[in-house]
Design an enzyme around this catalytic site. Structure first.
Site, short mmCIF file in Angstrom:
data_model
loop_
_atom_site.label_atom_id
_atom_site.label_comp_id
_atom_site.label_asym_id
_atom_site.label_seq_id
_atom_site.Cartn_x
_atom_site.Cartn_y
_atom_site.Cartn_z
N ASP A 342 97.72 9.06 52.81
CA ASP A 342 98.83 9.94 53.16
C ASP A 342 98.99 11.09 52.17
OD1 ASP A 342 99.59 8.20 55.31
OD2 ASP A 342 100.48 6.87 53.83
N SER A 367 101.61 15.26 49.02
CA SER A 367 102.15 13.99 49.53
C SER A 367 102.73 14.27 50.91
CB SER A 367 103.23 13.44 48.60
OG SER A 367 103.79 12.26 49.13
N ARG A 368 102.12 13.68 51.93
CA ARG A 368 102.52 13.99 53.30
C ARG A 368 103.68 13.14 53.78
NH1 ARG A 368 96.88 13.19 53.47
NH2 ARG A 368 95.72 15.16 53.34
N VAL A 369 104.08 12.14 53.01
CA VAL A 369 105.12 11.21 53.45
C VAL A 369 106.28 11.17 52.45
CG1 VAL A 369 105.62 8.82 54.05
CG2 VAL A 369 103.44 9.82 54.69
#
Length: 508
Positions: A342, A367-369
């Site tokens: 992620d 950080s995609r989340v």
């Protein structure tokens, strides 16, 4: 017929009584023979009913796991005791897959891939044994990642925040601080309820001991599990170690608790699997890796998840580590892992050698989340911080040519140097959320602009100590709520001004 002695007659009667009550059934037992053995691989003949990934026992006490099935012939990867296996030796099937002990009894222990203690302590008191290969949680069984996973590292928590249930790759060249960053994240969990599982794949014994001692001295060792597969262990043990460690961590996740799994590292894991695949004569593909190399890591990392409230609401976060060559992020294994995870934290060798530690390249890290899980007090400051820092890096590149800069540009450069000083952090010294908020607030509002850059690094620890003494209630409120309103922000800035003025007042 001669009369029997009374004692003998009584013994016969009791024995016959036990036999009458016994349920005797035939049992089928598979027995085969070793045809060929070498380099951690054994070829076996006669185990026609063997299942894929079934554990087999050799007459010399060694264990293996079946990985290829061809009629009566099967190929096994040796896990332990492989030196005792010779051609012609008897092999028996178990009918069971590879398992690892799980339960609270593993906390605070160092174990191998089979769950045997390596720390010289008593035998592991496990609750049960679970398969090392398990299905990943279904989509309907997962929940959104909403809780923050604090690492105590300012550049990560502010720029690349993590959430509980996230998979975040730590990637960089050799000797750039990848393991150190992961260990700092483990040490910081002494402030939380997160259980940490660290697995070493192909690491030197001295390196593993250093990691364990660091956590023992600075972290919550009693809430950690260390799964070790050293460089001199069989290749099969190194291949299976990450899956065994994930099973141990899943035990706590499935009971509504939160766990952190550090995989150090998956580049070595992929190399071991390539070695085994070539020995098993599997068709090689790109860079001689087998065709299922992507599945090797996807089926492991997909097991990290945040479970739904109906399943207890537990989480398993993963911090896999990967090594690059000369900063090449487009290599085969790094690109595979980047596509699975992620986000990534990229550690740059150039920053490391310049003394910027942790050497996180903010521009290539993402950080995609975790952004939605970031505490509100930190998120409000981090939005402006990222923009100011990116602008500083661009201006600094032009300023190196020696051109004259205007006053506005000079102030931006000075502000950026102070941001860089804030992001620089010693190893094994994680900062609490309130400490990070105080430092970022001070630099965002220009409170550190008047401090000489060369004296800033020594001033920051003193500033935090004074704030903890002067406004402990305010710092405690930030830790509890994760927020800082306008009134609290004004009070904290006033405390920062007073703390910064204290050395000058003392000197006068």
């Amino acid at each position: 017929m001669l009369p029997l002695h009374d004692d003998l007659a009584g013994w016969l009667d009791s024995s016959l009584g036990r036999l009458d009550g016994a349920w005797l059934t035939p049992r089928l037992e598979q027995v085969g023979r070793v045809v060929r053995v070498g380099d951690g691989i054994a070829e076996i003949d006669g185990l026609a009913q063997t299942r894929l990934h079934e554990i087999v026992h050799f007459a010399g006490g060694a264990q293996g796991i079946a990985v290829q099935l061809h009629g009566r012939r099967s190929a096994c990867v040796l896990l332990a005791g492989g030196d005792s296996v010779v051609a012609g030796q008897e092999v028996r099937g178990t009918g069971d897959v590879a398992r690892v002990p799980v339960g609270p009894g593993l906390l605070g222990r160092v174990v191998d891939v089979t769950g045997q203690a390596l720390d010289g302590g008593p035998p592991i008191q496990a609750e049960r044994s679970d398969p090392v290969e398990r299905e990943v949680p279904a989509i309907v069984d997962r929940d959104l990642v909403t809780q923050s996973l604090a690492t105590g590292i300012t550049v990560v928590d502010a720029m690349v925040p993590l959430g509980r249930g996230q998979r975040q790759l730590i990637i960089g060249d050799r000797k750039t601080g990848k393991t150190a960053l992961a260990i700092d994240a483990i040490v910081n969990q002494r402030r939380s309820d997160v259980i940490c599982v660290y697995v070493a794949v192909g690491q030197k014994g001295s390196t593993i001991r250093q990691v364990i001692e660091s956590v023992r001295q600075h972290g919550a060792f009693a809430r950690c599990v260390f799964v070790v597969a050293r460089a001199d262990d069989p290749a099969g043990a190194q291949w299976l170690a990450p899956y065994a460690a994930c099973t141990i961590a899943e035990y706590f996740r499935d009971r509504g608790r939160h766990a952190l799994l550090v995989l150090d590292d998956l580049t070595a894991h992929a190399a071991v699997y390539r070695q085994l695949s070539l020995l098993l004569r599997m068709p090689p593909g790109r860079e001689a890796y087998p065709g299922d190399i992507f599945y090797l890591h996807s089926r492991l990392l997909e097991r990290a998840a945040k479970l739904s409230p109906e399943l207890g609401g537990g989480s398993l976060s993963a911090l896999p580590i990967a090594e690059t060559q000369a900063g090449n992020l487009s290599a085969y294994i790094p690109t595979n892992l980047i596509s699975i995870t992620d986000g990534q934290i990229y550690l740059e060798a150039k920053l490391f050698y310049e003394g910027q530690k942790p050497a996180v390249n903010v521009g290539l890290s993402v950080s995609r989340v975790g952004g939605v899980t970031q505490p509100r007090a930190l998120r409000r400051l981090a939005e402006r911080l990222r923009l100011d820092y990116a602008q500083f890096l661009e201006l600094e590149a032009f300023a190196r040519f020696g051109a004259l800069v205007e006053e506005r540009t000079r102030r931006a450069l000075e502000r950026g140097r102070r941001i860089r000083a804030i992001l620089r952090q010693s190893q094994l010294a994680p900062r609490a959320l309130a400490e990070q908020v105080a430092l970022l607030l001070a630099v965002a509002h220009g409170r550190l602009d008047a401090v000489p850059a060369e004296g800033l690094e020594a001033l920051l620890p003193q500033l935090l100590v004074r704030l903890a003494t002067e406004v402990p209630h305010l710092l405690a409120a930030i830790e509890t709520t994760g927020d800082l309103d306008d009134t609290g922000q004004a009070a904290l800035l006033a405390a920062i001004d007073a703390a910064l003025a204290q050395p000058a007042a003392t000197a006068g």
